[in-house]
Design an enzyme around this catalytic site. Structure first.
Site, PDB file in Angstrom:
ATOM      1  N   GLY A  99       0.827  -1.200   0.000  1.00 51.49           N
ATOM      2  CA  GLY A  99       0.000   0.000   0.000  1.00 51.49           C
ATOM      3  C   GLY A  99       0.860   1.247   0.000  1.00 51.49           C
ATOM      4  CB  THR A 100       2.477   3.316  -1.607  1.00 48.15           C
ATOM      5  OG1 THR A 100       3.221   4.528  -1.570  1.00 48.15           O
ATOM      6  CG2 THR A 100       2.213   2.964  -3.065  1.00 48.15           C
ATOM      7  CB  THR A 101      -0.794   7.720  -1.686  1.00 44.59           C
ATOM      8  OG1 THR A 101      -1.796   6.933  -1.040  1.00 44.59           O
ATOM      9  CG2 THR A 101      -1.468   8.706  -2.629  1.00 44.59           C
ATOM     10  CE  LYS A 132       5.996   4.633   0.310  1.00 46.21           C
ATOM     11  NZ  LYS A 132       4.550   4.474   0.547  1.00 46.21           N
ATOM     12  CB  SER A 229      -3.547   1.197  -1.421  1.00 50.57           C
ATOM     13  OG  SER A 229      -2.693   1.919  -0.538  1.00 50.57           O
TER      14      SER A 229
END
Length: 308
Positions: A99-101, A132, A229
């Site tokens: 999960g990440t944005t 990231k 996500s």
């Protein structure tokens, strides 16, 4: 004594012959007197190595990949550890939870790249300080979404390819060419279980450019992208407020608000908001702000707006 020596030689000859039959090789030389000597022993070892091929992988051995201790490691990995995409994740014992944005968008003043810093495995938060945004070179940036190891390794590999291009051709690689190199690499490893959804962005002689590349080799050019996500929440903010004529301050504010709203609604995103601004002079790191601080800032802003 001579008869005893003859029997011993015949016994050694028989053992050597049976050993050769067992490994599918013939180690009997022209001179029977070599049997039992160091010369014959070395010849036997060499021919066994040729017959058996490369040495098998040993778990934990230096210079070797650790593989599952099963009959078919490749089939075992495909059945249990394949990347979570489509139906490949339907019947696995172990899920690839992540999960990440991450987001990036173009405007008249350049490109804004904004990400969170939370690394998760399902409900488990592995780290809250993951970087990231990968600095490929002074004019190129890449983002990470999916498997952290896959993104980190292959985007650093892309940095090496970009540097080699610059040395061979005497000029910087374009963003389109860099994204194409990464897409070609992903295409060659399609089906191997990589998990990667990245954006490659930067400034070249054609101006600001933004591309999306994933582990299937898909390569898309666009005005703005969000991956991870929490991307659906970030897209809602971008769709509502994005304009080409944003000022630099407005663009920075849009980038951090989009990440904040994604981290507020998505449990798998959070930590620090890292934001970069790309111009024709290259990229600059604008800020690294805790999303919790942004929460109270925006709540206070909302409260003041309602009372006024």
């Amino acid at each position: 004594r001579r008869q005893r020596h003859c029997h011993r030689s015949l016994l050694l000859l028989l053992i050597t012959f049976l050993t050769a039959k067992m490994f599918g090789t013939t180690v009997i030389g022209g001179d029977v007197l070599d049997i039992g000597s160091k010369k014959a022993e070395m010849g036997t070892r060499r021919q066994r190595a040729v017959a058996l091929g490369p040495a098998p992988l040993i778990l934990g051995a230096p210079g070797q990949f650790d593989v599952p201790n099963v009959e078919d490691p490749a089939l075992y990995c495909r059945s249990n550890f394949a990347s979570a995409s489509g139906n490949k994740d339907a019947a696995q014992e172990i899920k690839f939870a992540k999960g990440t944005t991450t987001l990036a968008f173009k405007f008249n003043g350049g490109i804004i790249v904004s990400v969170d810093s939370r690394s998760t495995m399902g409900a488990y938060i592995a780290s809250g300080t993951v970087k990231k945004i990968i600095e490929i070179n002074p004019f190129l940036l890449g983002t990470m979404a999916g498997g952290a190891a896959d993104c980190s390794f292959w985007e650093r590999n892309l940095g090496m390819q970009c540097r080699l291009y610059e040395l061979r051709n005497g000029r910087r690689i374009t963003v389109a060419s860099a994204s194409k190199l990464l897409a070609n690499t992903m295409s060659s490893y399609r089906g191997y279980g990589l998990s990667m959804g990245t954006m490659v962005t930067g400034w070249d002689e054609t101006g600001p450019q933004l591309y999306y590349v994933d582990d299937d080799g898909t390569r898309l050019k666009g005005k703005y992208f969000s991956v991870g996500s929490g991307s659906t929440y970030a897209y809602g903010v971008l769709d509502t407020h994005h304009r080409d004529d944003l000022t630099v301050e407005e663009a920075i504010d849009l980038g951090r608000r989009a990440i904040y709203h994604a981290t507020h609604r998505d449990a798998y995103s959070g930590g620090i908001n890292n934001l970069y601004h790309v111009t024709k002079e290259g990229w600059t790191r604008v800020h690294a702000i805790d999303v919790n601080d942004m929460h109270y800032e925006f709540q206070e802003e909302k409260k003041n707006a309602m009372t006024s």
